[in-house]
Write an enzyme that holds these catalytic residues in place. Structure first.
Site, short mmCIF file in Angstrom:
data_model
loop_
_atom_site.label_atom_id
_atom_site.label_comp_id
_atom_site.label_asym_id
_atom_site.label_seq_id
_atom_site.Cartn_x
_atom_site.Cartn_y
_atom_site.Cartn_z
N HIS A 255 0.85 -1.20 0.00
CA HIS A 255 0.00 0.00 0.00
C HIS A 255 0.88 1.24 0.00
CE1 HIS A 255 -3.16 2.86 1.13
NE2 HIS A 255 -3.97 1.96 0.63
N GLU A 317 -7.84 -4.99 -0.72
CA GLU A 317 -8.34 -5.84 -1.80
C GLU A 317 -8.23 -7.32 -1.48
OE1 GLU A 317 -9.86 -4.03 -3.48
OE2 GLU A 317 -8.81 -2.61 -4.76
N1 COA Z 1 4.15 -7.32 -4.99
C1 COA Z 1 5.47 -7.29 -5.29
N2 COA Z 1 6.24 -6.21 -5.14
C2 COA Z 1 5.67 -5.11 -4.66
C3 COA Z 1 4.29 -5.06 -4.32
C4 COA Z 1 3.53 -6.22 -4.50
N3 COA Z 1 2.24 -6.26 -4.22
N4 COA Z 1 3.98 -3.84 -3.86
C5 COA Z 1 5.11 -3.11 -3.92
N5 COA Z 1 6.13 -3.88 -4.40
C6 COA Z 1 7.51 -3.48 -4.60
C7 COA Z 1 7.62 -2.44 -5.70
O1 COA Z 1 7.80 -3.05 -6.95
C8 COA Z 1 8.85 -1.66 -5.26
O2 COA Z 1 9.98 -2.37 -5.64
P1 COA Z 1 11.32 -1.60 -6.13
O3 COA Z 1 11.69 -0.66 -5.03
O4 COA Z 1 12.29 -2.72 -6.35
O5 COA Z 1 10.92 -0.89 -7.38
C9 COA Z 1 8.78 -1.71 -3.73
O6 COA Z 1 7.96 -2.83 -3.43
C10 COA Z 1 8.18 -0.50 -3.08
O7 COA Z 1 6.94 -0.25 -3.68
P2 COA Z 1 6.06 0.95 -3.12
O8 COA Z 1 6.78 2.23 -3.36
O9 COA Z 1 5.60 0.63 -1.77
O10 COA Z 1 4.81 0.87 -4.06
P3 COA Z 1 3.76 2.00 -4.33
O11 COA Z 1 3.49 2.83 -3.12
O12 COA Z 1 4.15 2.73 -5.57
O13 COA Z 1 2.54 1.08 -4.71
C11 COA Z 1 0.73 -0.34 -4.59
C12 COA Z 1 1.52 0.72 -3.83
C13 COA Z 1 -0.56 -0.63 -3.85
C14 COA Z 1 0.39 0.20 -5.99
C15 COA Z 1 1.60 -1.61 -4.71
O14 COA Z 1 1.88 -2.11 -3.43
C16 COA Z 1 0.94 -2.68 -5.58
O15 COA Z 1 1.08 -2.63 -6.80
N6 COA Z 1 0.21 -3.67 -4.97
C17 COA Z 1 -0.45 -4.68 -5.73
C18 COA Z 1 -1.76 -4.16 -6.33
C19 COA Z 1 -2.82 -3.96 -5.27
O16 COA Z 1 -3.02 -4.78 -4.39
N7 COA Z 1 -3.52 -2.84 -5.42
C20 COA Z 1 -4.57 -2.47 -4.49
C21 COA Z 1 -4.14 -1.32 -3.65
S1 COA Z 1 -5.29 -0.98 -2.35
#
Ligand code: COA
Length: 372
Positions: A255, A317
């Site tokens: 998140h 989710e």
């Molecule tokens: N699975 C695998 N890797 C993940 C991840 C996941 N669900 N969520 C984050 N990461 C990784 C990112 O790729 C990033 O890696 P990097 O530093 O090597 O590039 C690292 O963790 C940090 O990511 P972060 O900055 O926390 O992500 P964000 O704040 O941009 O994104 C979300 C937040 C929700 C978009 C992201 O966690 C995600 O895509 N989750 C899956 C989709 C989901 O469940 N969406 C519903 C949201 S309520």
């Protein structure tokens, strides 16, 4: 945060390009504490708001709209019920919009067409009607008319053709309340940006719907269920490792704001546990819940190995998928059902944004070619 002067490619600019931590509005509608895992909606803790007696979606809508507009809202449940009836009368005129193969595309098209010029509550009441009618039409069935004496959750289930079931309606009501608002998430921000230009309700909601459709925002719960299906007959660790090795994200994990488990996951677990006690399919719910907890545990472990500095825990989710499945909502409607609840927050934010009277218009740093 002052973005000026950051060198290009700087890590903090990369973060800022997602506007992480940037405060762009004051709101009275909801508060997300990502460190402590707390969510307040309209001044109440989400747990209290969602898990009390049924009928609270209507009450949450009323409170959110009052806070957003800064004035009392009259007869919200009656207006919502009437809005469903009015929207249903328009279904036949929506042509192919509702039959588009993707449920969110259909909802976007139907809202744009059917809600032009409508006020806030008319749009909010129309959404469940269009989601349900679209699902029925895509399945080759006739749409089912709303019943204005019912509350939103109950009536949505009935319009989908689901059997009358008080326990499941209560679980869906808890879901709608829980997702009704959540700070300045991407879809709410999109709706506020459009509201700030002076646009009316429908285009703001269409902007919210468009942002919600994406898998990084509201599009994750269907894929969560696909993941639970895929890992049911195999070793979850192997499946999850394969996904990560392929560079794919684990849906339902991580998140932007929460550094602990999303409090809404707890609400849905409790709503599921209550349903498990009351429901005729209780053993299926219990088995799914046990499997989901195992997948969550393994996914959390794998993600913490890869990102020791960035806690990536279950988000809303993950358990949305289980709750909506237990209620009987088809998975292709999960994101559209999310929209039915979140539309309450969008409308309240639109009203709040309008009161500021200020256009949202940020700046970009130009890095393109210069004239010779
Ligand atoms: N699975 C695998 N890797 C993940 C991840 C996941 N669900 N969520 C984050 N990461 C990784 C990112 O790729 C990033 O890696 P990097 O530093 O090597 O590039 C690292 O963790 C940090 O990511 P972060 O900055 O926390 O992500 P964000 O704040 O941009 O994104 C979300 C937040 C929700 C978009 C992201 O966690 C995600 O895509 N989750 C899956 C989709 C989901 O469940 N969406 C519903 C949201 S309520």
């Amino acid at each position: 945060m002052n973005l000026a002067g950051l060198p290009l490619g700087d890590r903090s600019l990369a973060k800022a390009s997602g506007l992480e931590g940037v405060v762009v509005a004051e709101t009275r509608l909801s508060h997300v504490d990502g460190e402590r895992g707390e969510l307040l909606i309209a001044g109440s803790r989400v747990e209290a708001l969602a898990l009390e007696d049924p009928g609270h979606f209507e009450a949450a809508v009323e409170r959110l709209l009052e806070l957003g507009a800064g004035e009392p809202q009259a007869r919200v449940p009656e207006q919502l019920a009437q809005a469903r009836v009015t929207a249903f009368a328009r279904v036949a005129q929506l042509g192919r919009a509702l039959s588009l193969p993707d449920a969110m595309d259909a909802l976007l098209a139907a809202t744009a067409q059917g809600c032009a010029g409508s006020d806030a509550l008319a749009v909010l009441g129309a959404l469940p009607v269009y989601v349900a009618a679209g699902a029925r039409l895509r399945a080759g069935q006739s749409p089912i008319a709303p019943e204005p004496t019912r509350l939103s959750a109950q009536d949505f289930m009935s319009m989908l053709g689901l059997p009358e079931d008080a326990a499941r309606a209560r679980a869906l009501d808890a879901y709608l309340v829980t997702v009704s608002d959540h700070g300045l998430n991407a879809s709410t921000f999109a709706a506020r940006v459009v509201a700030s230009t002076g646009s009316d309700a429908m285009p703001c909601i269409v902007a919210g719907l468009a942002a919600l459709k994406g898998p990084l925002h509201g599009g994750a719960p269907g894929p969560v269920l696909d993941m639970l299906d895929a890992t049911a007959s195999t070793e979850p660790r192997l499946w999850l490792e394969r996904e990560l090795l392929a560079g794919r994200r684990i849906m339902g994990m991580g998140h932007r704001i929460y550094r602990v488990r999303d409090p809404r996951a707890f609400v849905f677990e409790r709503a599921l546990a209550r349903l498990e006690r009351e429901d005729r399919q209780s053993s299926a719910i219990a088995a799914r819940l046990a499997h989901a907890r195992e997948v969550e545990r393994v996914a959390e472990g794998l993600l913490s190995e890869r990102h020791p500095d960035r806690p990536l825990r279950a988000n809303v989710e993950f358990y949305t998928a289980l709750l909506l499945e237990a209620v009987g909502i088809p998975r292709e409607l999960f994101t559209a059902t999310f929209a039915v609840g979140r539309c309450a927050g969008w409308l309240a934010h639109i009203a709040e944004q309008r009161r500021t009277g200020r256009l949202i218009r940020p700046a970009a740093r130009y890095v393109g070619p210069m004239p010779d």
